[in-house]
Design a protein around this motif. Structure first.
Motif, PDB file in Angstrom:
ATOM      1  N   MET A 217      70.100  -4.799  38.485  1.00 19.89           N
ATOM      2  CA  MET A 217      68.985  -4.102  37.805  1.00 19.89           C
ATOM      3  C   MET A 217      67.979  -3.134  38.957  1.00 19.89           C
ATOM      4  SD  MET A 217      65.855  -6.475  36.493  1.00 19.89           S
ATOM      5  CE  MET A 217      64.909  -7.519  37.612  1.00 19.89           C
ATOM      6  N   SER A 218      67.657  -2.235  38.481  1.00 22.83           N
ATOM      7  CA  SER A 218      66.474  -1.536  39.281  1.00 22.83           C
ATOM      8  C   SER A 218      65.116  -1.361  38.597  1.00 22.83           C
ATOM      9  CB  SER A 218      66.757  -0.133  39.597  1.00 22.83           C
ATOM     10  OG  SER A 218      66.953   0.618  38.326  1.00 22.83           O
ATOM     11  N   ILE A 219      64.116  -1.463  38.912  1.00 21.35           N
ATOM     12  CA  ILE A 219      62.796  -1.444  38.214  1.00 21.35           C
ATOM     13  C   ILE A 219      61.763  -0.332  38.828  1.00 21.35           C
ATOM     14  CG2 ILE A 219      62.762  -3.966  37.823  1.00 21.35           C
ATOM     15  CD1 ILE A 219      60.493  -4.202  39.735  1.00 21.35           C
ATOM     16  N   HIS A 220      61.274   0.238  38.313  1.00 19.64           N
ATOM     17  CA  HIS A 220      60.268   1.402  38.653  1.00 19.64           C
ATOM     18  C   HIS A 220      58.919   1.494  37.829  1.00 19.64           C
ATOM     19  CE1 HIS A 220      62.647   3.933  35.916  1.00 19.64           C
ATOM     20  NE2 HIS A 220      61.606   4.527  35.614  1.00 19.64           N
ATOM     21  N   ASP A 221      57.955   2.088  38.525  1.00 21.48           N
ATOM     22  CA  ASP A 221      56.853   2.039  37.988  1.00 21.48           C
ATOM     23  C   ASP A 221      56.662   3.523  37.086  1.00 21.48           C
ATOM     24  OD1 ASP A 221      53.486   1.655  38.327  1.00 21.48           O
ATOM     25  OD2 ASP A 221      53.784   3.861  38.512  1.00 21.48           O
ATOM     26  N   GLY A 222      55.808   3.483  36.230  1.00 23.42           N
ATOM     27  CA  GLY A 222      55.845   4.559  35.027  1.00 23.42           C
ATOM     28  C   GLY A 222      55.242   6.033  35.901  1.00 23.42           C
ATOM     29  N   PHE A 223      54.745   5.888  36.543  1.00 24.38           N
ATOM     30  CA  PHE A 223      54.360   7.048  37.388  1.00 24.38           C
ATOM     31  C   PHE A 223      55.426   7.615  38.569  1.00 24.38           C
ATOM     32  CE2 PHE A 223      50.125   6.182  35.874  1.00 24.38           C
ATOM     33  CZ  PHE A 223      49.834   7.308  35.453  1.00 24.38           C
ATOM     34  N   LEU A 224      56.383   6.772  38.770  1.00 21.68           N
ATOM     35  CA  LEU A 224      57.367   7.293  39.708  1.00 21.68           C
ATOM     36  C   LEU A 224      58.351   8.475  39.231  1.00 21.68           C
ATOM     37  CD1 LEU A 224      58.585   6.168  42.540  1.00 21.68           C
ATOM     38  CD2 LEU A 224      60.548   5.534  41.164  1.00 21.68           C
ATOM     39  N   VAL A 225      58.549   9.437  40.302  1.00 20.38           N
ATOM     40  CA  VAL A 225      59.228  10.734  39.766  1.00 20.38           C
ATOM     41  C   VAL A 225      60.840  10.338  39.980  1.00 20.38           C
ATOM     42  CG1 VAL A 225      59.572  12.892  40.501  1.00 20.38           C
ATOM     43  CG2 VAL A 225      57.632  12.005  40.510  1.00 20.38           C
ATOM     44  N   HIS A 226      61.551  10.555  39.093  1.00 20.43           N
ATOM     45  CA  HIS A 226      62.848  10.056  38.943  1.00 20.43           C
ATOM     46  C   HIS A 226      63.651  10.944  38.268  1.00 20.43           C
ATOM     47  CE1 HIS A 226      61.227   7.933  35.780  1.00 20.43           C
ATOM     48  NE2 HIS A 226      62.534   7.711  35.095  1.00 20.43           N
ATOM     49  N   ALA A 227      65.111  10.740  38.195  1.00 20.52           N
ATOM     50  CA  ALA A 227      66.027  11.924  37.576  1.00 20.52           C
ATOM     51  C   ALA A 227      67.561  11.122  37.562  1.00 20.52           C
ATOM     52  CB  ALA A 227      65.978  13.120  38.093  1.00 20.52           C
ATOM     53  N   SER A 228      68.444  11.682  37.033  1.00 20.21           N
ATOM     54  CA  SER A 228      69.863  11.430  37.364  1.00 20.21           C
ATOM     55  C   SER A 228      70.615  12.599  37.121  1.00 20.21           C
ATOM     56  CB  SER A 228      70.149  10.286  36.656  1.00 20.21           C
ATOM     57  OG  SER A 228      70.171  10.454  35.084  1.00 20.21           O
ATOM     58  N   ASP A 229      71.768  12.615  37.631  1.00 16.63           N
ATOM     59  CA  ASP A 229      72.859  13.654  37.753  1.00 16.63           C
ATOM     60  C   ASP A 229      73.789  13.531  36.723  1.00 16.63           C
ATOM     61  OD1 ASP A 229      71.469  15.381  39.749  1.00 16.63           O
ATOM     62  OD2 ASP A 229      72.752  14.590  41.231  1.00 16.63           O
ATOM     63  N   PRO A 230      74.311  14.667  36.268  1.00 16.31           N
ATOM     64  CA  PRO A 230      75.752  14.233  35.079  1.00 16.31           C
ATOM     65  C   PRO A 230      76.491  13.325  35.700  1.00 16.31           C
ATOM     66  CG  PRO A 230      75.060  16.565  35.587  1.00 16.31           C
ATOM     67  CD  PRO A 230      74.392  15.928  36.667  1.00 16.31           C
ATOM     68  N   ASN A 231      77.148  12.887  34.659  1.00 16.79           N
ATOM     69  CA  ASN A 231      78.282  12.078  35.017  1.00 16.79           C
ATOM     70  C   ASN A 231      79.549  12.884  35.343  1.00 16.79           C
ATOM     71  OD1 ASN A 231      80.569  10.062  35.027  1.00 16.79           O
ATOM     72  ND2 ASN A 231      80.088   9.136  33.259  1.00 16.79           N
ATOM     73  N   THR A 232      80.248  13.254  36.495  1.00 19.16           N
ATOM     74  CA  THR A 232      81.386  13.920  36.632  1.00 19.16           C
ATOM     75  C   THR A 232      82.339  12.958  37.108  1.00 19.16           C
ATOM     76  OG1 THR A 232      80.617  14.079  39.104  1.00 19.16           O
ATOM     77  CG2 THR A 232      79.757  15.755  37.643  1.00 19.16           C
ATOM     78  N   SER A 233      82.230  11.629  36.556  1.00 20.23           N
ATOM     79  CA  SER A 233      83.581  10.892  36.879  1.00 20.23           C
ATOM     80  C   SER A 233      84.310  10.638  35.558  1.00 20.23           C
ATOM     81  CB  SER A 233      82.952   9.550  37.644  1.00 20.23           C
ATOM     82  OG  SER A 233      82.614   8.678  36.387  1.00 20.23           O
ATOM     83  N   GLN A 234      85.405   9.681  35.465  1.00 15.85           N
ATOM     84  CA  GLN A 234      86.080   9.274  34.279  1.00 15.85           C
ATOM     85  C   GLN A 234      85.345   7.772  33.940  1.00 15.85           C
ATOM     86  OE1 GLN A 234      88.163  11.302  32.557  1.00 15.85           O
ATOM     87  NE2 GLN A 234      87.209  12.859  34.012  1.00 15.85           N
ATOM     88  N   LYS A 235      84.297   7.633  34.600  1.00 14.09           N
ATOM     89  CA  LYS A 235      83.833   6.088  34.218  1.00 14.09           C
ATOM     90  C   LYS A 235      82.708   6.183  33.486  1.00 14.09           C
ATOM     91  CE  LYS A 235      85.911   4.020  38.072  1.00 14.09           C
ATOM     92  NZ  LYS A 235      85.912   3.095  39.409  1.00 14.09           N
ATOM     93  N   ARG A 236      82.239   5.417  32.395  1.00 13.63           N
ATOM     94  CA  ARG A 236      81.235   5.319  31.398  1.00 13.63           C
ATOM     95  C   ARG A 236      79.989   4.588  32.566  1.00 13.63           C
ATOM     96  NH1 ARG A 236      80.795   0.894  26.956  1.00 13.63           N
ATOM     97  NH2 ARG A 236      80.368  -0.368  28.947  1.00 13.63           N
ATOM     98  N   ARG A 237      78.896   5.155  32.208  1.00 17.95           N
ATOM     99  CA  ARG A 237      77.757   4.735  32.950  1.00 17.95           C
ATOM    100  C   ARG A 237      76.693   4.167  31.793  1.00 17.95           C
ATOM    101  NH1 ARG A 237      72.384   7.050  33.917  1.00 17.95           N
ATOM    102  NH2 ARG A 237      71.035   5.801  35.598  1.00 17.95           N
ATOM    103  N   CYS A 238      76.640   2.923  31.448  1.00 15.60           N
ATOM    104  CA  CYS A 238      75.831   2.201  30.507  1.00 15.60           C
ATOM    105  C   CYS A 238      74.967   1.400  31.040  1.00 15.60           C
ATOM    106  CB  CYS A 238      76.602   1.469  29.459  1.00 15.60           C
ATOM    107  SG  CYS A 238      75.778   0.843  28.029  1.00 15.60           S
ATOM    108  N   GLY A 239      73.659   1.416  30.501  1.00 15.76           N
ATOM    109  CA  GLY A 239      72.629   0.646  31.135  1.00 15.76           C
ATOM    110  C   GLY A 239      71.498   0.324  29.889  1.00 15.76           C
ATOM    111  N   PHE A 240      70.846  -0.737  30.183  1.00 17.32           N
ATOM    112  CA  PHE A 240      69.574  -1.055  29.064  1.00 17.32           C
ATOM    113  C   PHE A 240      68.547  -0.956  29.777  1.00 17.32           C
ATOM    114  CE2 PHE A 240      67.991  -4.978  26.911  1.00 17.32           C
ATOM    115  CZ  PHE A 240      67.386  -4.096  25.515  1.00 17.32           C
TER     116      PHE A 240
END
Length: 281
Positions: A217-240
């Motif tokens: 897992m990762s954890i982050h603060d509510g004010f942290l600036v964050h993002a994520s790029d598209p999935n360009t692979s053939q693998k699912r990226r699932c997280g809770f």
């Protein structure tokens, strides 16, 4: 935890996040993935991509993840002993770029994607600027919480790597306060209110990728600036994704965007404040 509480607190306070923290063992991970796969079969991928929201009261295995000692030990090290679950959601980035196919299968894939009302190229792939992504943002822009921090967990059910759109953060950006958000310009933003921080306000040269192996897992603060790029692979990226707050936190009054927190739950310690007892702010 092999890392001391003091070290966790110092790093989190300075950087605004922690990453690659081990949580689930092999058996726990297999059980969680199998349970999620059953939901995927029942509801379909279009639904499970983003709509499995606050299902922790319906499925005990989901609440077990929320209360997992490997998660809560770290959360309590940051927030203190009295902790509320604020919100939970499964987020999946499914592969959207089709493998190279020929003949009847290729034609079927093109029609399938077209029917989903995405722009496709002649080889059946969604155009790159249409792929689902998460724009630069701060969680606190959406939550309407005061009196205490919001801590977000990403518990990886699949490997989360650069090619399938792993979390990216700007270390230390949680110290900058709330930044301006606007409507996202690029199509495909998965954020429900389709907002983003203008790129000129984001110190993208400081970007750090936070890859995770399934079960970490990762954890982050509510004010942290964050993002994520598209999935360009053939693998699912699932997280809770799990949001926690200390019991001293409370909803803010916002008549333009009333928020309901009717599915909060005490997951550690005691709650002497009762700020979220069936409260709509």
């Amino acid at each position: 935890m092999t890392t001391s509480v003091t070290e966790l607190q110092e790093t989190y306070n300075q950087q605004g996040y922690l990453s690659a923290l081990p949580v689930l063992d092999e058996l726990e991970l297999r059980a969680a993935r199998n349970a999620f796969d059953e939901l995927e079969k029942e509801f379909g991928k279009k639904y499970t991509q983003y709509s499995l929201h606050n299902v922790h009261l319906q499925y005990q295995w989901v609440m077990d993840l929320i209360k997992h000692p490997g998660v809560l030990d770290v959360v309590k090290a940051i927030l203190g002993p009295d902790v509320l679950l604020l919100d939970s959601r499964f987020i999946c980035k499914y592969p959207t770029l089709r493998p190279n196919l020929t003949g009847e299968h290729a034609e079927h894939d093109i029609m399938t994607v077209a029917n989903e009302k995405e722009e496709v190229t002649s080889d059946g792939n969604i155009q790159e600027n249409q792929l689902p992504y998460v724009a630069w943002h701060q969680d606190m822009r959406y939550w309407g919480i005061a009196g205490g921090p919001v801590l977000s967990v990403w518990l990886a059910l699949d490997d989360s790597l650069q090619e399938n759109g792993a979390l990216q953060v700007i270390p230390g950006s949680h110290c900058s306060g709330m930044l301006t958000h606007r409507q996202a310009i690029q199509p495909g933003n998965m954020l429900s209110v389709n907002q983003e921080i203008p790129e000129e306000l984001v110190e993208t040269e400081k970007t750090v990728l936070c890859p995770l192996l399934a079960g970490q897992m990762s954890i982050h603060d509510g004010f942290l600036v964050h993002a994520s790029d598209p999935n360009t692979s053939q693998k699912r990226r699932c997280g809770f994704v799990i949001r926690y707050v200390p019991t001293c936190a409370h909803p803010t009054e916002d008549p333009d965007r009333p928020r309901k927190f009717q599915l909060t739950a005490l997951v550690s310690g005691t709650d002497q404040f009762n700020n979220f007892s069936n409260k709509s702010a």
